[in-house]
Design an enzyme around this catalytic site. Structure first.
Site, PDB file in Angstrom:
ATOM      1  N   ARG A  60      12.220  -0.028 -19.183  1.00 58.28           N
ATOM      2  CA  ARG A  60      13.043  -0.583 -20.263  1.00 58.28           C
ATOM      3  C   ARG A  60      12.425  -0.364 -21.636  1.00 58.28           C
ATOM      4  NH1 ARG A  60      13.742  -4.069 -15.861  1.00 58.28           N
ATOM      5  NH2 ARG A  60      12.088  -5.403 -16.626  1.00 58.28           N
ATOM      6  N   GLU A  97      -1.759  -9.296  -9.769  1.00 56.57           N
ATOM      7  CA  GLU A  97      -2.144 -10.567  -9.157  1.00 56.57           C
ATOM      8  C   GLU A  97      -2.578 -10.364  -7.708  1.00 56.57           C
ATOM      9  OE1 GLU A  97      -0.311 -15.041  -8.511  1.00 56.57           O
ATOM     10  OE2 GLU A  97       0.787 -13.584  -9.709  1.00 56.57           O
TER      11      GLU A  97
END
Length: 172
Positions: A60, A97
């Protein structure tokens, strides 16, 4: 213009507990899209940013990076996920993560003396933006700053980035 009103909230996407900030409704609004690009351009000029290239993060960041590059009379360079670019690449691996990922840029896209501005639609944890800056700095580019449409403030992404101008238009 109230840009936040042009962002659609989609609860529980991509998983329960997440509110996805959907920019397709902003992209579909001609005046909102023009206002977004014009405002990013004005803020870049207010900071005195004069990049040689806008570097858009997949995917994007491409949508906002190209028109911003046009407005700032800069080139545009995509940073992609592995295996998406056809020529020789520079790459950087970064931690997520749970696991890791990597980013790539064509080796002939930029040189060590180029000034770049990194653009994406949203900053959350800041990991991808930080990795993109690291990749460009490894090549020897001067990162001038960052521009995002949306910032998810509670996730603290801004704190992970270098002490450079960070432009955002909408905060959640």
């Amino acid at each position: 213009m109230d840009l936040k009103s042009l962002i659609r909230d989609i609860p529980d996407f991509p998983k329960p507990g997440i509110v996805f900030r959907d920019i397709t409704t902003l992209l579909n609004h001609p005046q909102g899209l023009r206002y977004t690009i014009d405002t990013l351009t004005a803020k870049c000029r207010d900071y005195g940013l004069s990049p040689d290239y806008i570097v858009g993060m997949e995917s994007r960041g491409f949508l906002f990076g190209v028109p911003l590059a046009y407005q700032l009379e800069a080139g545009f360079i995509p940073v992609r996920k592995p295996g998406k670019l056809p020529a020789a690449v520079h790459s950087i691996e970064y931690d997520l993560e749970y696991g890791s990922d990597s980013l790539e840029i064509h080796q002939d896209a930029v040189a060590s003396h180029h000034k770049v501005l990194i653009v994406d639609d949203l900053i959350a944890t800041g990991g991808t933006a930080k990795a993109t800056a690291g990749l460009l700095e490894k090549i020897g580019c001067e990162v001038l700053g960052f521009a995002f449409i949306i910032e998810l403030i509670d996730l603290g992404g801004r704190e992970k980035l270098p002490d450079l101008p960070i432009i955002t238009l909408i905060d959640y």
